[in-house]
Write a protein that holds these residues in place. Structure first.
Motif, mmCIF file in Angstrom:
data_model
loop_
_atom_site.group_PDB
_atom_site.id
_atom_site.type_symbol
_atom_site.label_atom_id
_atom_site.label_comp_id
_atom_site.label_asym_id
_atom_site.label_seq_id
_atom_site.Cartn_x
_atom_site.Cartn_y
_atom_site.Cartn_z
ATOM 1 N N GLN A 71 0.847 -1.190 0.000
ATOM 2 C CA GLN A 71 0.000 0.000 0.000
ATOM 3 C C GLN A 71 0.877 1.232 0.000
ATOM 4 N N ARG A 121 -3.200 5.270 -1.944
ATOM 5 C CA ARG A 121 -3.639 4.209 -2.853
ATOM 6 C C ARG A 121 -4.209 3.040 -2.057
ATOM 7 N N ASP A 122 -5.015 2.228 -2.733
ATOM 8 C CA ASP A 122 -5.563 1.041 -2.112
ATOM 9 C C ASP A 122 -4.474 -0.016 -1.930
ATOM 10 N N ARG A 123 -4.721 -0.924 -1.003
ATOM 11 C CA ARG A 123 -3.814 -2.054 -0.827
ATOM 12 C C ARG A 123 -3.959 -2.982 -2.040
ATOM 13 N N GLU A 124 -2.832 -3.353 -2.628
ATOM 14 C CA GLU A 124 -2.881 -4.189 -3.824
ATOM 15 C C GLU A 124 -2.072 -5.463 -3.619
#
Length: 125
Positions: free
Chosen positions: A39, A43-46
């Motif tokens: 993360q 931003r979103d956790r990917e």
């Protein structure tokens, strides 16, 4: 009590390498998939990579052959070798555990059962 503890993060120059470790306690890797997510700020956790209890592995497209996931069941450790790092790899890296998780579990971090506290990876010149 289940615990996941990440380590190995740090600051490296572009093109450098790091080896992240996820020490797992309170559960067996014979029944759990371990996934690495990251993360970045804002931003979103990917999903980055995972290894299932059957030793199937997954890598996100952006990895492009630069990272390698491995595990040591006897030590309850999972590793993520990061090579050829880029500035866009900068993020907090988390390991997660999901009981009988599959490659498909990487679709969302929300389905994972347990998380570590994260380790910061910074790639900068």
């Amino acid at each position: 009590q289940v615990q996941l503890v990440e380590s190995g993060g740090g600051r490296v120059q572009p093109g450098g390498s790091l080896r992240l470790s996820c020490e797992v306690s309170g559960l067996s890797l014979d029944y759990y998939a371990i996934g690495w997510f990251r993360q970045a700020p804002g931003r979103d956790r990917e999903g980055v990579s995972c290894i299932t209890s059957d030793a199937d592995t997954y890598y996100a497209d952006f990895v492009e052959g630069r990272f390698t996931i491995s595990r040591d069941n006897a030590q309850n450790m999972v590793y993520l070798q990061l090579n050829s790092l880029k500035p866009e790899d900068t993020a907090v890296y988390y390991c997660g555990a999901r009981r009988f998780g599959t490659i498909g579990s990487m679709v969302s971090h929300l389905v994972w059962d347990y998380w570590g506290q994260g380790t910061q990876v910074t790639v900068s010149s």
